[in-house]
Write a protein that holds these residues in place. Structure first.
Motif, PDB file in Angstrom:
ATOM      1  N   PRO A 412       0.831  -1.206   0.000  1.00 38.29           N
ATOM      2  CA  PRO A 412       0.000   0.000   0.000  1.00 38.29           C
ATOM      3  C   PRO A 412       0.866   1.257   0.000  1.00 38.29           C
ATOM      4  CG  PRO A 412       0.077  -0.928   2.191  1.00 38.29           C
ATOM      5  CD  PRO A 412       0.776  -1.902   1.313  1.00 38.29           C
ATOM      6  N   ILE A 413       0.291   2.339  -0.491  1.00 39.84           N
ATOM      7  CA  ILE A 413       1.023   3.600  -0.532  1.00 39.84           C
ATOM      8  C   ILE A 413       1.366   4.055   0.880  1.00 39.84           C
ATOM      9  CG2 ILE A 413      -1.070   5.004  -0.450  1.00 39.84           C
ATOM     10  CD1 ILE A 413       0.328   6.966  -2.373  1.00 39.84           C
ATOM     11  N   LYS A 414       2.479   4.757   1.028  1.00 42.60           N
ATOM     12  CA  LYS A 414       2.727   5.527   2.249  1.00 42.60           C
ATOM     13  C   LYS A 414       2.603   6.988   1.849  1.00 42.60           C
ATOM     14  CE  LYS A 414       5.685   6.376   6.196  1.00 42.60           C
ATOM     15  NZ  LYS A 414       6.970   6.173   6.887  1.00 42.60           N
ATOM     16  N   SER A 415       1.622   7.693   2.447  1.00 42.70           N
ATOM     17  CA  SER A 415       1.225   9.010   1.954  1.00 42.70           C
ATOM     18  C   SER A 415       2.138  10.139   2.388  1.00 42.70           C
ATOM     19  CB  SER A 415      -0.205   9.317   2.410  1.00 42.70           C
ATOM     20  OG  SER A 415      -1.099   8.353   1.921  1.00 42.70           O
ATOM     21  N   ASN A 416       2.735  10.021   3.559  1.00 48.16           N
ATOM     22  CA  ASN A 416       3.597  11.075   4.102  1.00 48.16           C
ATOM     23  C   ASN A 416       4.781  10.438   4.828  1.00 48.16           C
ATOM     24  OD1 ASN A 416       1.877  13.725   3.805  1.00 48.16           O
ATOM     25  ND2 ASN A 416       0.461  12.219   4.675  1.00 48.16           N
ATOM     26  N   TRP A 417       5.832  11.240   5.007  1.00 51.51           N
ATOM     27  CA  TRP A 417       6.983  10.885   5.846  1.00 51.51           C
ATOM     28  C   TRP A 417       7.696   9.609   5.391  1.00 51.51           C
ATOM     29  CZ3 TRP A 417       2.163  11.334   8.830  1.00 51.51           C
ATOM     30  CH2 TRP A 417       1.854  12.675   9.095  1.00 51.51           C
ATOM     31  N   ALA A 418       7.816   9.469   4.089  1.00 48.16           N
ATOM     32  CA  ALA A 418       8.496   8.289   3.538  1.00 48.16           C
ATOM     33  C   ALA A 418       9.976   8.592   3.353  1.00 48.16           C
ATOM     34  CB  ALA A 418       7.859   7.878   2.211  1.00 48.16           C
ATOM     35  N   ALA A 419      10.773   8.206   4.333  1.00 49.34           N
ATOM     36  CA  ALA A 419      12.223   8.377   4.264  1.00 49.34           C
ATOM     37  C   ALA A 419      12.852   7.035   3.899  1.00 49.34           C
ATOM     38  CB  ALA A 419      12.765   8.860   5.610  1.00 49.34           C
ATOM     39  N   PRO A 420      13.850   7.018   3.021  1.00 48.09           N
ATOM     40  CA  PRO A 420      14.480   5.744   2.638  1.00 48.09           C
ATOM     41  C   PRO A 420      15.075   5.031   3.850  1.00 48.09           C
ATOM     42  CG  PRO A 420      15.177   7.527   1.183  1.00 48.09           C
ATOM     43  CD  PRO A 420      14.449   8.166   2.310  1.00 48.09           C
ATOM     44  N   LEU A 421      14.900   3.730   3.870  1.00 44.09           N
ATOM     45  CA  LEU A 421      15.515   2.887   4.898  1.00 44.09           C
ATOM     46  C   LEU A 421      16.760   2.267   4.267  1.00 44.09           C
ATOM     47  CD1 LEU A 421      12.243   1.155   6.193  1.00 44.09           C
ATOM     48  CD2 LEU A 421      13.460   3.069   7.234  1.00 44.09           C
ATOM     49  N   ASP A 422      17.898   2.944   4.418  1.00 44.70           N
ATOM     50  CA  ASP A 422      19.083   2.524   3.668  1.00 44.70           C
ATOM     51  C   ASP A 422      20.397   2.672   4.433  1.00 44.70           C
ATOM     52  OD1 ASP A 422      19.316   5.290   3.725  1.00 44.70           O
ATOM     53  OD2 ASP A 422      19.054   5.572   1.566  1.00 44.70           O
ATOM     54  N   GLU A 423      20.301   2.993   5.712  1.00 45.75           N
ATOM     55  CA  GLU A 423      21.523   3.194   6.484  1.00 45.75           C
ATOM     56  C   GLU A 423      21.498   2.357   7.756  1.00 45.75           C
ATOM     57  OE1 GLU A 423      23.601   6.805   8.985  1.00 45.75           O
ATOM     58  OE2 GLU A 423      22.711   7.308   7.029  1.00 45.75           O
ATOM     59  N   GLY A 424      22.396   1.359   7.832  1.00 48.59           N
ATOM     60  CA  GLY A 424      22.461   0.520   9.014  1.00 48.59           C
ATOM     61  C   GLY A 424      23.106   1.235  10.191  1.00 48.59           C
ATOM     62  N   PRO A 425      22.874   0.724  11.404  1.00 51.85           N
ATOM     63  CA  PRO A 425      22.086  -0.471  11.696  1.00 51.85           C
ATOM     64  C   PRO A 425      20.583  -0.239  11.544  1.00 51.85           C
ATOM     65  CG  PRO A 425      22.797   0.569  13.743  1.00 51.85           C
ATOM     66  CD  PRO A 425      23.462   1.319  12.630  1.00 51.85           C
ATOM     67  N   PHE A 426      19.883  -1.363  11.366  1.00 53.99           N
ATOM     68  CA  PHE A 426      18.439  -1.351  11.216  1.00 53.99           C
ATOM     69  C   PHE A 426      17.790  -1.912  12.486  1.00 53.99           C
ATOM     70  CE2 PHE A 426      20.350  -1.575   7.050  1.00 53.99           C
ATOM     71  CZ  PHE A 426      19.659  -0.620   6.337  1.00 53.99           C
TER      72      PHE A 426
END
Length: 496
Positions: A412-426
């Motif tokens: 589903p779409i994320k409408s707001n505050w979509a920041a890439p998850l690309d920097e560890g640690p996770f």
């Protein structure tokens, strides 16, 4: 010869009996006491378990105001006020928010009273000795220039949160001669020719009857009763975690219906949130209370045990979505999901929740390693995160203080505050469904007078707080529960 096997029933009398020692109950008691009425407040819990659901809250109360200057006479002084922006919150906005989140199923007359009277009622309570503040740690972000911006229409809360709220109420009640009967479980209403003239209760000293001119029921809903949850909310709800008091079993709803009260509100929905799934003692925890919620979810993504997203984490400000997303997690495999963040987002998470003792969390340097730690297929989770990252709108700036429109056009779409998850640690925080309160109760008029099936007032009987049905359905705006408790508690106590 006296038969000692039959317990002696204590007999007490008062002008007004309030059943339930939470925010609404104490407010009703204050209002009745102010009129010179003798008041007994029955609280099922002993002092170390008292306060109902109100004790477990953050103390946030949604109110109408025109900005910081309008609030200065209500809230405690704070050095940060001079560098804070508190947007006005109008009656029209309050009404629109209730209509939006309940999809128009809120009672318009109850809504008008709530919106109109909440602000003067809070000032009345302050005059009695309750203390309020701006909620910096929950409802504001510190901007890069060091100033603060409040958001989401919810800005004011009790000093000390829910624990402070109940401590203040209790102190004020005792100072004014209100009798608090701890360890008393009201189980039945006493009637005389259709008029309610008291209650029967169980206590550590044995059964008790309290005769009164009026009874105000503020004993909460039925969220702590797994059988009622399954019956009214549906299959699987018996597995939800009880966030607040274990005593809200629906006793007084049952008692009121048995004498002819009409049902009110939506028995098929409730307030439920994302709740720590695996921390020990994650139900009715008096020490951690509200810290077991996980309410920074809109910053990251939520996946189920299949590694798939299943809702729009950024559909709106947290205040307008958090109370309905618990049930979405209940529907997922194992009734568990995982909030996922990377190293950039982790410092933005609510400190009081995500840094609490013994929190359930897994950490890893890569998404695949994180998936293995939480028992999710690594390829599935990695593909979900890859699709999410690649679908993020690059032309919009990320800004958690506003609905920034920074979306991810995945499904589903994320409408707001979509920041890439690309920097560890996770990080992965396991969450389940924590139930707060149910939306079904008894039908009342706008003064809290309980109505029968013909729409007539059952003489002597009033209700407020979570027992008053009709304001909420499916969802609710954060902070409007405590607001309704004080408004309709005061109204009921003013007549009882």
């Amino acid at each position: 010869m006296t038969d000692t096997s039959i317990p002696t029933i204590r007999q007490l009398t008062a002008d007004v009996v309030v059943v339930g020692g939470g925010n609404a109950g104490f407010t009703a008691a204050h209002a009745a006491n102010e009129r010179g009425r003798t008041v007994f407040l029955l609280e099922r819990g002993e002092p170390d378990m008292a306060g109902g659901n109100s004790f477990y809250t953050a103390g946030a109360t949604r109110m109408v105001h025109s900005g910081l200057d309008d609030l200065r006479d209500l809230v405690e002084p704070d050095d940060r006020h001079s560098i804070s922006e508190v947007p006005p919150y109008s009656a029209q906005e309050y009404t629109a928010d209730l209509e939006k989140v309940t999809e128009g199923r809120n009672d318009p007359d109850l809504t008008e009273v709530l919106v109109t009277e909440v602000s003067p009622t809070l000032r009345w309570l302050k005059s009695k000795g309750l203390k309020y503040r701006l909620m910096y740690e929950r409802q504001a972000y510190e901007r890069p220039d060091g100033t603060y911006l409040f958001w989401g229409g919810l800005h004011v809360g009790n000093v000390g949160g829910g624990e402070g709220l109940i401590a203040d109420h209790t102190r004020v009640a005792q100072e004014n001669g209100i009798e608090i009967l701890y360890g008393h479980r009201a189980i039945e209403l006493i009637t005389d020719n259709g008029k309610v003239v008291g209650v029967r209760a169980e206590s550590r000293e044995g059964p008790v009857e309290i005769r009164s001119e009026s009874v105000v029921m503020t004993a909460g809903g039925f969220e702590a009763n797994p059988e009622w949850r399954r019956e009214h909310l549906g299959e699987g709800w018996e597995n939800a975690k009880v966030r607040g008091t274990p005593y809200n079993q629906g006793d007084m709803i049952k008692a009121a219906l048995s004498i002819g009260a009409e049902k009110g509100g939506d028995f098929g929905s409730c307030h439920s949130v994302q709740w720590d799934a695996f921390t020990p003692q994650n139900e009715s925890n008096r020490e951690l209370t509200n810290r077991l919620t996980r309410q920074s979810y809109f910053l990251g993504v939520i996946v189920n045990r299949d590694g798939k997203r299943f809702l729009d984490e950024g559909a709106d400000f947290r205040n307008y979505t958090y109370a309905k997303y618990g049930k979405e997690i209940l529907k997922q495999p194992g009734s568990v999901a995982y909030q996922i963040y990377d190293a950039k987002l982790r410092p933005m998470l609510r400190t009081e929740e995500y840094d609490m003792p013994d929190i359930s969390v897994e950490t890893a340097d890569t998404i695949e390693q994180l998936a293995e730690k939480i028992g999710v297929n690594p390829e599935a989770l990695a593909e979900t995160i890859r699709e999410y990252n690649e679908a993020i709108n690059p032309d919009t700036e990320f800004d958690p203080t506003v609905k920034d429109g920074k979306s991810s056009a995945t499904t589903p779409i994320k409408s707001n505050w979509a920041a890439p998850l690309d920097e560890g640690p996770f990080y992965a925080y396991p969450v389940t469904c924590g139930i707060t309160f149910t939306f079904g109760g008894v039908k009342t008029d706008t003064h809290g007078r309980v109505l029968n099936k013909d729409g007539e007032h059952i003489e002597g009987l009033y209700a407020a707080g979570e027992m008053l049905g009709g304001l909420f359905s499916n969802n609710y705006p954060g902070g409007s529960g405590l607001a309704a408790g004080v408004v309709f508690g005061r109204r009921a106590g003013a007549l009882a």
